[in-house]
Design an enzyme around this catalytic site. Sequence first.
Site, PDB file in Angstrom:
ATOM      1  N   CYS A   1       0.853  -1.183   0.000  1.00  0.00           N
ATOM      2  CA  CYS A   1       0.000   0.000   0.000  1.00  0.00           C
ATOM      3  C   CYS A   1       0.895   1.240   0.000  1.00  0.00           C
ATOM      4  CB  CYS A   1      -0.959   0.103   1.191  1.00  0.00           C
ATOM      5  SG  CYS A   1      -2.170  -1.204   1.203  1.00  0.00           S
TER       6      CYS A   1
ATOM      7  N   ARG B   1       3.894  -0.342  -4.772  1.00  0.00           N
ATOM      8  CA  ARG B   1       3.560  -0.853  -3.443  1.00  0.00           C
ATOM      9  C   ARG B   1       2.220  -1.584  -3.401  1.00  0.00           C
ATOM     10  NH1 ARG B   1       6.825   1.568   0.386  1.00  0.00           N
ATOM     11  NH2 ARG B   1       5.371   0.911   1.990  1.00  0.00           N
TER      12      ARG B   1
ATOM     13  N   TRP C   1      -2.741  -2.734  -1.660  1.00  0.00           N
ATOM     14  CA  TRP C   1      -2.427  -4.158  -1.757  1.00  0.00           C
ATOM     15  C   TRP C   1      -3.328  -4.807  -0.707  1.00  0.00           C
ATOM     16  CZ3 TRP C   1      -0.492  -8.172   1.308  1.00  0.00           C
ATOM     17  CH2 TRP C   1      -0.066  -9.294   0.603  1.00  0.00           C
TER      18      TRP C   1
ATOM     19  N   ASN D   1      -1.661   2.312   5.551  1.00  0.00           N
ATOM     20  CA  ASN D   1      -0.821   1.210   5.080  1.00  0.00           C
ATOM     21  C   ASN D   1      -0.452   0.396   6.306  1.00  0.00           C
ATOM     22  OD1 ASN D   1       1.285  -0.408   4.130  1.00  0.00           O
ATOM     23  ND2 ASN D   1       2.767   1.248   4.135  1.00  0.00           N
ATOM     24  N   GLY D   2      -0.819  -0.903   6.303  1.00  0.00           N
ATOM     25  CA  GLY D   2      -0.505  -1.754   7.453  1.00  0.00           C
ATOM     26  C   GLY D   2      -1.713  -2.598   7.822  1.00  0.00           C
TER      27      GLY D   2
ATOM     28  N   GLU E   1      16.794 -18.724  -7.735  1.00  0.00           N
ATOM     29  CA  GLU E   1      16.461 -17.353  -8.108  1.00  0.00           C
ATOM     30  C   GLU E   1      15.908 -17.289  -9.541  1.00  0.00           C
ATOM     31  OE1 GLU E   1      15.916 -14.715  -6.705  1.00  0.00           O
ATOM     32  OE2 GLU E   1      16.192 -13.131  -8.177  1.00  0.00           O
TER      33      GLU E   1
ATOM     34  N   LYS F   1      12.247 -15.861 -10.492  1.00  0.00           N
ATOM     35  CA  LYS F   1      12.007 -14.787 -11.455  1.00  0.00           C
ATOM     36  C   LYS F   1      10.960 -15.216 -12.473  1.00  0.00           C
ATOM     37  CE  LYS F   1      13.289 -11.965  -9.900  1.00  0.00           C
ATOM     38  NZ  LYS F   1      14.062 -11.760  -8.724  1.00  0.00           N
TER      39      LYS F   1
ATOM     40  N   GLU G   1       7.310 -15.662 -10.798  1.00  0.00           N
ATOM     41  CA  GLU G   1       6.625 -14.504 -10.221  1.00  0.00           C
ATOM     42  C   GLU G   1       6.135 -13.519 -11.276  1.00  0.00           C
ATOM     43  OE1 GLU G   1       8.866 -11.780  -7.724  1.00  0.00           O
ATOM     44  OE2 GLU G   1      10.690 -12.200  -8.831  1.00  0.00           O
TER      45      GLU G   1
ATOM     46  N   HIS H   1      16.653 -37.687  -6.156  1.00  0.00           N
ATOM     47  CA  HIS H   1      15.957 -38.091  -4.921  1.00  0.00           C
ATOM     48  C   HIS H   1      14.459 -37.784  -4.987  1.00  0.00           C
ATOM     49  CE1 HIS H   1      19.746 -39.104  -3.083  1.00  0.00           C
ATOM     50  NE2 HIS H   1      20.232 -37.917  -3.423  1.00  0.00           N
TER      51      HIS H   1
ATOM     52  N   LYS I   1       6.034  -4.427  -4.083  1.00  0.00           N
ATOM     53  CA  LYS I   1       7.492  -4.328  -3.972  1.00  0.00           C
ATOM     54  C   LYS I   1       7.979  -4.354  -2.518  1.00  0.00           C
ATOM     55  CE  LYS I   1      11.504  -3.459  -5.960  1.00  0.00           C
ATOM     56  NZ  LYS I   1      12.109  -4.646  -6.588  1.00  0.00           N
TER      57      LYS I   1
HETATM   58  C1  F6R Z   1      11.406 -11.164  -5.888  1.00  0.00           C
HETATM   59  C2  F6R Z   1      11.540 -10.158  -4.851  1.00  0.00           C
HETATM   60  C3  F6R Z   1      11.188 -10.530  -3.464  1.00  0.00           C
HETATM   61  C4  F6R Z   1      12.025  -9.730  -2.444  1.00  0.00           C
HETATM   62  C5  F6R Z   1      11.539 -10.017  -1.019  1.00  0.00           C
HETATM   63  C6  F6R Z   1      12.379  -9.313   0.005  1.00  0.00           C
HETATM   64  O1  F6R Z   1      11.822 -10.687  -7.118  1.00  0.00           O
HETATM   65  O2  F6R Z   1      11.884  -9.042  -5.116  1.00  0.00           O
HETATM   66  O3  F6R Z   1      11.297 -11.903  -3.242  1.00  0.00           O
HETATM   67  O4  F6R Z   1      13.361 -10.095  -2.586  1.00  0.00           O
HETATM   68  O5  F6R Z   1      10.206  -9.601  -0.896  1.00  0.00           O
HETATM   69  O6  F6R Z   1      12.369  -7.943  -0.188  1.00  0.00           O
HETATM   70  P1  F6R Z   1      13.521  -7.010   0.321  1.00  0.00           P
HETATM   71  O7  F6R Z   1      14.763  -7.384  -0.392  1.00  0.00           O
HETATM   72  O8  F6R Z   1      13.050  -5.637  -0.026  1.00  0.00           O
HETATM   73  O9  F6R Z   1      13.636  -7.232   1.791  1.00  0.00           O
END
Ligand code: F6R
Length: 587
Positions: free
Chosen positions: A2, A29, A76, A100-101, A462, A466, A469, A485, A582
């Site tokens: 948010c 956000r 969000w 926000n929260g 990773e 990517k 997501e 396994h 984010k």
């Molecule tokens: C995936 C991604 C998330 C963040 C995670 C932690 O692409 O960006 O998995 O890595 O939410 O966020 P931060 O690094 O901001 O603590």
Amino acid sequence: MCGIIGIIGRDGQDIVSNILQGLEKLEYRGYDSAGIAVWKNESIHRVRAVGKLCNLQDKLKKTPINGEMGIGHTRWATHGKPTEENAHPMMTKDIALVHNGIIENYEVFKNELIRQGYQFTSQTDTEVAAFYLQAELDKGANPREAFRKMLCDMRGTYAFVAMFRSLPGILFCAKNKSPIAVGFGENMCVGSDASSISSCCDEITYLNDGEYAEISKDGSVFFDKFFNEIQKDRIKVTSDLVNSGKGTYDHYMLKEIMEQPSAIRKTIQANKISKDFLGGVSRILILACGTSYHAGLVARYWYEKYLKIPTIVEIASEYRYRCPVIEDNTLVLAITQSGETIDTLEAMEYVKKSNKTCKVAAIANVKNSAISRLADFVFYTEAGVEIGVASTKAFTAQLTVLALLAFCDRPDLMAQIMSLPSVCDETLELLSAEIDALAEELQEASSAIYLGRGNLYPIALEGALKLKEISYIHAEGLASGEMKHGPIALIDDKMPVICLCPSGKIFDKMFSNIQIAKARGQSIVVFTDEAGAVQFDCRTIVLPEIHEELAPILYSIPLQLLAYKVTVLKGEDVDKPRNLAKSVTVE
Ligand code: F6R
């Protein structure tokens, strides 16, 4: 999660376009809904729309509003589906409020307020705050008294901005765990981050947990949690705090992938790490989530091998709930792009409260963020503002800092780190066409497997994260030795298997694992180097030579590009994947 914003215009000027501009910068956000409320002539007008900000903008074109003070929100969803009724701002007859929260004790108040006759229209926790304030006003309290009482009673996490119909030119805002920056300049403003209000102000200050402010053009007043007036230091709004836009790129994610050579270069320049930093350290504990957690997993390989310090890497959201043993002389490294992730923040606080002699350091991308303020020491990644929800440049910058610490006593490896920006540049130029072709094929898949071994196992995780997501193709990252396994059962003619196998000490083992996959599948692609490629009789994509210890940084890049290109081909929203945001400020 948010984004919130509030602006008071100078000399009665209309602030709707400023709020919308700010909301554009806050959309990372959350984008389940957006809304705005403005004050004019003792009345408040509100417009809200489900979905992305463009829906709100369209609605405002058809039914324009204007006002000299206003608040806005990008949501969000936590409590209540993403509907218009649940979109903020929440309003009563005298108040508009954004949040926000999560208000944890909202039900207690909701039941009581319903009993008193207040009619709720949403399923959100936030509406309780709005009606709580209204009920206080109805009992005769003034806005300040009502707002203070609400802060005493509400439990949970919040950043609030509230506006009262009877109070021209004043916004109330408060913070607990969720971020708030207050801006000073031509307009007075408040936002979830500095970037959102940067076009309205020259200086900002960040509220700390428990603090609240009454923002006004005649001078803002700040209070601590006991409502004593406090003075706050201001910092200049500098370009590193501001989102500079997409430039010539179609998406932020592509821009950010392409910025990696410069992000790594700046991160190296900004972080001169000496071995003294490790003085007295007998263990390392890494706390992080998601992509940042994957960076930590790579570091474990480096730290145990080169620093000879036992290292554990913990998913921050799990850490404090398993009653971990914390030992003296531990170096805690919290890794985070946003500096706001509540799971990481809480895990750090848990360590701090243990009263053990631990050094708590953060590796953060956002200056002055909550995590960097909590840490005893901060290494900043100099990746610049990252807007694409899928983290790219912040990840390789995190790996760079982690490597600078790992190899601080190894001039040979330090020299290799220095060459990273140019090798990454070369890789981005070299591979684009080949990744295009691979993306064409991968877009048809419903699932994919990524295989890595040693320090490339976290990069397999990773790469899979990517892809899933942003493209919504299910993907799994596996330690290639683990495949036999169980997961090997998934491999058939249709399953793409993406393997990371540069030449190096572990090449032979990985080579055998790939043969095992090849014997069962048709669609095997190996990312390797020239020396490795000659040994494969399947599809290879050749990367420049790199020291095997630094391969995790280089091999991340084609996997990011691959996920990006598949997503573009599938027509999905690269920068705003569904259900994500984010900054993750809820547990
Ligand atoms: C995936 C991604 C998330 C963040 C995670 C932690 O692409 O960006 O998995 O890595 O939410 O966020 P931060 O690094 O901001 O603590």
